[in-house]
Write a protein that holds these residues in place. Structure first.
Motif, PDB file in Angstrom:
ATOM      1  N   ASP A  47       3.194  -7.806   5.207  1.00 48.70           N
ATOM      2  CA  ASP A  47       2.384  -6.959   4.350  1.00 48.70           C
ATOM      3  C   ASP A  47       1.372  -6.165   5.167  1.00 48.70           C
ATOM      4  O   ASP A  47       1.217  -4.951   4.984  1.00 48.70           O
ATOM      5  CB  ASP A  47       1.667  -7.813   3.302  1.00 48.70           C
ATOM      6  CG  ASP A  47       0.839  -6.995   2.346  1.00 48.70           C
ATOM      7  OD1 ASP A  47      -0.360  -6.794   2.627  1.00 48.70           O
ATOM      8  OD2 ASP A  47       1.374  -6.549   1.312  1.00 48.70           O
ATOM      9  N   ALA A  48       0.687  -6.842   6.081  1.00 46.95           N
ATOM     10  CA  ALA A  48      -0.303  -6.165   6.921  1.00 46.95           C
ATOM     11  C   ALA A  48       0.353  -5.099   7.794  1.00 46.95           C
ATOM     12  O   ALA A  48      -0.167  -3.989   7.932  1.00 46.95           O
ATOM     13  CB  ALA A  48      -1.041  -7.185   7.790  1.00 46.95           C
ATOM     14  N   SER A  49       1.499  -5.423   8.350  1.00 44.49           N
ATOM     15  CA  SER A  49       2.213  -4.484   9.207  1.00 44.49           C
ATOM     16  C   SER A  49       2.657  -3.250   8.423  1.00 44.49           C
ATOM     17  O   SER A  49       2.448  -2.115   8.848  1.00 44.49           O
ATOM     18  CB  SER A  49       3.417  -5.172   9.841  1.00 44.49           C
ATOM     19  OG  SER A  49       4.129  -4.283  10.651  1.00 44.49           O
ATOM     20  N   LEU A  50       3.261  -3.478   7.273  1.00 43.28           N
ATOM     21  CA  LEU A  50       3.722  -2.357   6.451  1.00 43.28           C
ATOM     22  C   LEU A  50       2.557  -1.545   5.899  1.00 43.28           C
ATOM     23  O   LEU A  50       2.623  -0.317   5.837  1.00 43.28           O
ATOM     24  CB  LEU A  50       4.605  -2.852   5.317  1.00 43.28           C
ATOM     25  CG  LEU A  50       5.974  -3.369   5.733  1.00 43.28           C
ATOM     26  CD1 LEU A  50       6.683  -4.014   4.544  1.00 43.28           C
ATOM     27  CD2 LEU A  50       6.826  -2.254   6.306  1.00 43.28           C
ATOM     28  N   SER A  51       1.481  -2.213   5.542  1.00 44.70           N
ATOM     29  CA  SER A  51       0.308  -1.509   5.025  1.00 44.70           C
ATOM     30  C   SER A  51      -0.277  -0.574   6.070  1.00 44.70           C
ATOM     31  O   SER A  51      -0.707   0.534   5.750  1.00 44.70           O
ATOM     32  CB  SER A  51      -0.758  -2.500   4.566  1.00 44.70           C
ATOM     33  OG  SER A  51      -0.307  -3.218   3.451  1.00 44.70           O
ATOM     34  N   SER A  52      -0.287  -1.012   7.322  1.00 42.37           N
ATOM     35  CA  SER A  52      -0.817  -0.152   8.381  1.00 42.37           C
ATOM     36  C   SER A  52       0.069   1.074   8.587  1.00 42.37           C
ATOM     37  O   SER A  52      -0.416   2.150   8.915  1.00 42.37           O
ATOM     38  CB  SER A  52      -0.974  -0.924   9.689  1.00 42.37           C
ATOM     39  OG  SER A  52       0.287  -1.229  10.247  1.00 42.37           O
ATOM     40  N   LEU A  53       1.364   0.915   8.377  1.00 41.73           N
ATOM     41  CA  LEU A  53       2.265   2.049   8.524  1.00 41.73           C
ATOM     42  C   LEU A  53       2.118   3.033   7.370  1.00 41.73           C
ATOM     43  O   LEU A  53       2.153   4.245   7.565  1.00 41.73           O
ATOM     44  CB  LEU A  53       3.718   1.574   8.614  1.00 41.73           C
ATOM     45  CG  LEU A  53       4.084   0.830   9.883  1.00 41.73           C
ATOM     46  CD1 LEU A  53       5.496   0.278   9.770  1.00 41.73           C
ATOM     47  CD2 LEU A  53       3.959   1.726  11.103  1.00 41.73           C
ATOM     48  N   VAL A  54       1.930   2.526   6.181  1.00 43.22           N
ATOM     49  CA  VAL A  54       1.796   3.384   5.006  1.00 43.22           C
ATOM     50  C   VAL A  54       0.518   4.210   5.091  1.00 43.22           C
ATOM     51  O   VAL A  54       0.441   5.308   4.556  1.00 43.22           O
ATOM     52  CB  VAL A  54       1.835   2.550   3.706  1.00 43.22           C
ATOM     53  CG1 VAL A  54       1.460   3.363   2.496  1.00 43.22           C
ATOM     54  CG2 VAL A  54       3.221   1.960   3.519  1.00 43.22           C
TER      55      VAL A  54
END
Length: 83
Positions: A47-54
Motif C-alpha cells: 500500500d505504501a509503495s503504490l501510494s507513493s507511485l500514485v
C-alpha cells in the motif's frame, strides 16, 4: 477465515475428544493470527509503495513515475516486456 484444510481437519478431530485440552485449538488459531498479521504487514508495505507511485502528478507516459520505477527495478525484464 482462510484456514488451511489440514487445520480444519485438526479442529474437527479435536471435537471428537471433548474432555481433551483445548491447547491444540489455541495453537491453530494463534498460527492463523500470525499468518493474518504477516499478510497485513505485507499489504501495508504494498500500500505504501503504490501510494507513493500514485502521488506522481504527470500527464504524459514519457514522464510517468510508475513506468520509470518499473524500469529502474527491472520488473519489465521479469515480465518479458520492453519499456
Amino acid at each position: 477465515m482462510n484456514i488451511a484444510l489440514c487445520d480444519i481437519r485438526r479442529l474437527v478431530e479435536v471435537q471428537q475428544h471433548p474432555r481433551s485440552s483445548s491447547a491444540v485449538v489455541d495453537d491453530i488459531i494463534a498460527e492463523q493470527l500470525e499468518r493474518i498479521r504477516q499478510t497485513q504487514r505485507e499489504l501495508a508495505k504494498q500500500d505504501a509503495s503504490l501510494s507513493s507511485l500514485v502521488a506522481c502528478d504527470t500527464h504524459h507516459v514519457r514522464d510517468c513515475c510508475i513506468l520509470k520505477r518499473l524500469k529502474e527495478d527491472d520488473c519489465s525484464a521479469n515480465l518479458g516486456v520492453e519499456l
